[in-house]
Each structure stands twice: as C-alpha cells, then as structure tokens.
Design a protein around this motif. Structure first.
Motif, mmCIF file in Angstrom:
data_model
loop_
_atom_site.group_PDB
_atom_site.id
_atom_site.type_symbol
_atom_site.label_atom_id
_atom_site.label_comp_id
_atom_site.label_asym_id
_atom_site.label_seq_id
_atom_site.Cartn_x
_atom_site.Cartn_y
_atom_site.Cartn_z
ATOM 1 N N LEU A 61 38.777 35.581 46.584
ATOM 2 C CA LEU A 61 39.248 37.101 46.905
ATOM 3 C C LEU A 61 40.491 37.185 47.613
ATOM 4 O O LEU A 61 40.714 36.367 48.475
ATOM 5 N N THR A 62 41.486 37.956 46.951
ATOM 6 C CA THR A 62 42.800 37.998 47.543
ATOM 7 C C THR A 62 43.305 39.113 47.371
ATOM 8 O O THR A 62 43.133 40.262 46.622
ATOM 9 N N ARG A 63 43.968 39.900 48.826
ATOM 10 C CA ARG A 63 44.580 40.992 48.710
ATOM 11 C C ARG A 63 45.980 40.934 49.707
ATOM 12 O O ARG A 63 45.628 40.337 50.910
ATOM 13 N N SER A 64 46.991 40.931 49.381
ATOM 14 C CA SER A 64 48.415 41.026 50.132
ATOM 15 C C SER A 64 48.732 42.336 50.579
ATOM 16 O O SER A 64 48.872 43.103 49.862
ATOM 17 N N THR B 47 47.569 38.675 54.619
ATOM 18 C CA THR B 47 47.190 38.394 53.305
ATOM 19 C C THR B 47 45.701 37.760 53.322
ATOM 20 O O THR B 47 45.276 36.693 54.199
ATOM 21 N N LEU B 48 44.660 38.529 52.672
ATOM 22 C CA LEU B 48 43.471 38.081 52.403
ATOM 23 C C LEU B 48 43.617 36.750 51.309
ATOM 24 O O LEU B 48 43.979 37.270 50.181
ATOM 25 N N ASP B 49 43.240 35.696 51.779
ATOM 26 C CA ASP B 49 43.882 34.551 50.963
ATOM 27 C C ASP B 49 42.874 33.634 50.293
ATOM 28 O O ASP B 49 42.191 32.587 51.001
ATOM 29 N N HIS B 50 42.379 34.171 49.144
ATOM 30 C CA HIS B 50 41.497 33.248 48.404
ATOM 31 C C HIS B 50 39.975 32.922 49.159
ATOM 32 O O HIS B 50 39.663 32.005 49.188
ATOM 33 N N ALA C 266 37.129 44.938 50.273
ATOM 34 C CA ALA C 266 37.414 44.464 49.056
ATOM 35 C C ALA C 266 36.187 44.206 47.981
ATOM 36 O O ALA C 266 36.237 44.052 46.883
ATOM 37 N N ILE C 267 35.346 43.653 48.653
ATOM 38 C CA ILE C 267 33.942 43.266 47.877
ATOM 39 C C ILE C 267 33.348 44.603 47.349
ATOM 40 O O ILE C 267 32.944 44.890 46.111
ATOM 41 N N LEU C 268 33.545 45.854 48.043
ATOM 42 C CA LEU C 268 32.830 46.976 47.532
ATOM 43 C C LEU C 268 34.060 47.661 46.580
ATOM 44 O O LEU C 268 33.725 48.713 46.031
ATOM 45 N N GLY C 269 35.145 47.252 46.474
ATOM 46 C CA GLY C 269 36.186 47.915 45.649
ATOM 47 C C GLY C 269 36.783 48.973 46.314
ATOM 48 O O GLY C 269 37.655 49.818 45.705
ATOM 49 N N LEU C 270 36.730 49.129 47.601
ATOM 50 C CA LEU C 270 37.415 50.198 48.367
ATOM 51 C C LEU C 270 38.674 50.141 48.467
ATOM 52 O O LEU C 270 39.559 50.897 48.838
ATOM 53 N N ILE C 271 39.174 48.924 48.499
ATOM 54 C CA ILE C 271 40.606 48.605 48.455
ATOM 55 C C ILE C 271 40.917 47.711 47.116
ATOM 56 O O ILE C 271 40.061 46.974 46.644
ATOM 57 N N HIS C 272 42.186 47.642 46.578
ATOM 58 C CA HIS C 272 42.558 47.051 45.291
ATOM 59 C C HIS C 272 42.291 45.394 45.443
ATOM 60 O O HIS C 272 42.714 45.033 46.733
ATOM 61 N N ARG C 273 41.803 44.581 44.528
ATOM 62 C CA ARG C 273 41.844 43.251 44.915
ATOM 63 C C ARG C 273 43.050 42.741 43.809
ATOM 64 O O ARG C 273 43.191 43.175 42.759
ATOM 65 N N ASP C 274 43.850 41.901 44.751
ATOM 66 C CA ASP C 274 44.841 41.287 43.668
ATOM 67 C C ASP C 274 44.673 40.086 42.892
ATOM 68 O O ASP C 274 44.974 40.045 41.706
ATOM 69 N N CYS D 164 23.895 39.330 42.139
ATOM 70 C CA CYS D 164 22.865 38.738 41.158
ATOM 71 C C CYS D 164 23.235 38.516 39.961
ATOM 72 O O CYS D 164 22.753 38.566 38.937
ATOM 73 N N GLY D 165 24.583 37.758 39.961
ATOM 74 C CA GLY D 165 25.160 36.896 38.891
ATOM 75 C C GLY D 165 26.034 37.909 37.849
ATOM 76 O O GLY D 165 26.648 37.511 37.018
ATOM 77 N N GLU D 166 25.931 39.094 38.461
ATOM 78 C CA GLU D 166 26.791 39.961 37.409
ATOM 79 C C GLU D 166 28.019 40.795 38.318
ATOM 80 O O GLU D 166 28.040 40.766 39.360
ATOM 81 N N PRO D 167 29.122 40.833 37.617
ATOM 82 C CA PRO D 167 30.486 41.303 38.133
ATOM 83 C C PRO D 167 29.882 42.446 38.843
ATOM 84 O O PRO D 167 29.380 43.604 38.013
ATOM 85 N N LEU D 168 30.573 42.730 40.052
ATOM 86 C CA LEU D 168 30.556 44.102 40.686
ATOM 87 C C LEU D 168 31.803 44.867 40.637
ATOM 88 O O LEU D 168 32.824 44.443 41.108
ATOM 89 N N THR D 169 31.470 46.051 40.068
ATOM 90 C CA THR D 169 32.533 46.933 39.826
ATOM 91 C C THR D 169 32.459 48.148 40.523
ATOM 92 O O THR D 169 31.303 48.400 40.742
ATOM 93 N N THR D 170 33.584 48.873 40.510
ATOM 94 C CA THR D 170 33.369 49.991 41.436
ATOM 95 C C THR D 170 32.626 51.142 40.658
ATOM 96 O O THR D 170 32.120 52.204 41.168
ATOM 97 N N ASP D 171 32.690 51.001 39.293
ATOM 98 C CA ASP D 171 31.924 52.151 38.391
ATOM 99 C C ASP D 171 30.307 51.711 38.050
ATOM 100 O O ASP D 171 29.520 52.103 37.533
ATOM 101 N N SER D 172 29.980 50.613 38.829
ATOM 102 C CA SER D 172 28.419 50.173 38.622
ATOM 103 C C SER D 172 27.661 50.864 39.353
ATOM 104 O O SER D 172 27.760 51.303 40.532
#
Length: 287
Positions: free
Chosen positions: A10-13, A18-21, A48-56, A63-71
């Motif tokens: 997970l990265t956000r600059s 910088t949130l670094d990998h 960033a986990i919740l998608g409240l800020i953009h992930r670079d 639970c094994g499935e991608p977590l997206t903001t529209d989930s």
C-alpha cells in the motif's frame, strides 16, 4: 488460518510524506495493533484501506476478495471508528441510531440500546454536548451495532478513563472469539495493546519496521544494558537498535535468552512495546 484483511504494498505519496509499500495481514480471530509515533502513517493507512484517500499503488483484500470503494462489503461488513465523529453536532444520540437503522441491513437496535446503557450515553443528549470520550463511545456503539466482521479502530480508547478502557478491551476480546471476526486497532496506548493484541505492526515514517506476534515481542525481545566494553564486542547481527545513555548503552535484542546465555554477567531485561518503539525511533540501527 483465514485472513480477514490483507494489505499488500500500500503506497500513497504526499509532498513531505510517503506511505511506503505498507504490507501486513490480519488473521481471523485476532487483534492487530498498529503502532508508531505521531505522523508515522497509522491514520493514513486506515484511510487508504477504506479508499477514503487515493492509493498510488497496492491492494487491499477482505476475506480474500479485493476491497473497493463501491463494494457492499465495505459498508456492511466493516465497522470504522476514527478519532472524530461524522454526525451533525445538533443530532442527538438517539437520532444518530435512527439514521444508522436505515443505513445498515444488519443494524441491531436492541444491541445499540444495550451499548448506550453500558457506556452511560443519554439518548436525548446532543452530539455537540458530548465530551470527547463520550463521542468515542458513541462511535464504538455504532460500529458494533451493525454486526461487522472486521473493525478498523483509530485511537478508540483515547480520552477514556482506565475503567472504561478496560471495559472496551473486554468488548474487543469478545468480538474476536471466533475466526469470523478481526480488529485492526491503532493506538498510542501500548499498554492496551499488550493486554489484547495478538500481533503488532510498527509503522515509522510511512514504512513497516516489523509486523510480529505480540508474544514474540514481549517474551523474546529484550534490552541488554551494558557498558562500552561489552557493547563493542557485540555482533551486528545481535543488535536491532541501540541508544547511548551517559556511559551505558541500551541495546534492543531479538532473543534475550540467547544473549543472556552468551553474556552471563550482563543485564538483559524484558522489553515493553513502548521501549521497543522508543529504541527503534530514537536509537541507532545497524545498517
């Protein structure tokens, strides 16, 4: 072991940070403590986990499935507590519950009322009139009352007295009794984490320094307290971090029993999570 939450690279600059990998996982039935000094990136990681800020870059899986903001999972299966409350200040505690009743499919009004009573929250009291600690308790009541599978808690015990904090810690432990629930708990109160966390992830300047079992940190890590003569004989591989204090050295070691056996006359103390964090942040590390 079932992984409830997986954070990968997970990265956000930003301009000056910088949130670094950032990478760690939270198994089902466990509490992961997220620690680090102010500005280390704990709240940024949760946002960033919740998608409240953009992930670079990076991926988050629930639970094994991608977590997206529209989930739908993001809303129903994940409970969130930040250090401020999002409701309009003029609303009452009761009105906040009414809004949530219409928002969550699994909202449990009976449980919500039980939590309000447990936390001594008056239903008719306006949010603007609540203390910081009361607002935190309201946020926690709301997070629990829609029966999520995963809780993301950012400083949930801040501003609360020791008795209430202890009650909350018991609530957290009850929540993770089966492998279908887990908690990611960010906190500056490391004594709370020592009571309830199964794992600890340590963030420093946006990077993960380690993500380890709490028992390994508490029962295996140690602090070697020695003079210059002994310090200069240590192998680099034995030193995680060190700090000079007047004429003595505090040396963080990963296996205090092995160090004690090797240096029989030395003092090797158990290390608290606080001491580990301070030595990593303020001490020197062998490159």
């Amino acid at each position: 072991m079932k992984m409830m939450l997986e954070v990968q690279e997970l990265t956000r600059s930003y301009d000056k940070f910088t949130l670094d990998h950032v990478t760690f996982s939270v198994p089902g039935g466990t509490i992961m403590g997220l620690i680090g000094e102010n500005g280390a990136g704990k709240s940024t990681t949760i946002r960033a986990i919740l998608g409240l800020i953009h992930r670079d870059a990076g991926e988050v899986r629930f639970c094994g499935e991608p977590l997206t903001t529209d989930s739908k999972t993001l809303k129903e299966d994940i409970g969130v507590v930040f250090d401020n409350i999002a409701f309009y200040p003029e609303l009452t505690v009761e009105m906040a519950g009414n809004i949530c009743r219409k928002s969550y499919a699994r909202w449990d009004d009976t449980y919500y009322q039980e939590l309000l009573q447990q936390f001594a929250l008056e239903p008719k009291k306006k949010i603007k009139d609540l203390s910081r600690g009361m607002k935190m308790k309201l946020s926690i009541a709301i997070a629990f009352a829609h029966h999520p599978k995963l809780l993301l808690l950012d400083e949930p015990t801040g501003g609360l007295d020791p008795v209430v904090r202890d009650d909350l810690l018991e609530l957290f432990l009850d929540f993770v009794q089966d492998e279908e629930h887990a908690i990611l708990l960010s906190s500056h109160i490391t004594s709370d984490l020592e009571k309830v966390a199964d794992y600890v992830t340590f963030l420093h300047e946006g990077k993960v320094l380690f993500s380890k079992s709490k028992d390994e940190l508490i029962y295996q890590y140690g602090i070697l307290r020695c003079g210059k003569e002994l310090f200069e004989t240590l192998e680099p591989s034995e030193i995680l971090a060190w700090r000079k204090k007047d004429y003595a050295y505090d040396v963080l070691v990963a296996d205090r029993a092995a160090v004690q056996r090797k240096y029989r006359d030395a003092v090797v103390d158990a290390a608290t999570v606080d001491e580990i964090m301070v030595l990593y942040v303020k001490g020197e590390r062998v490159s």
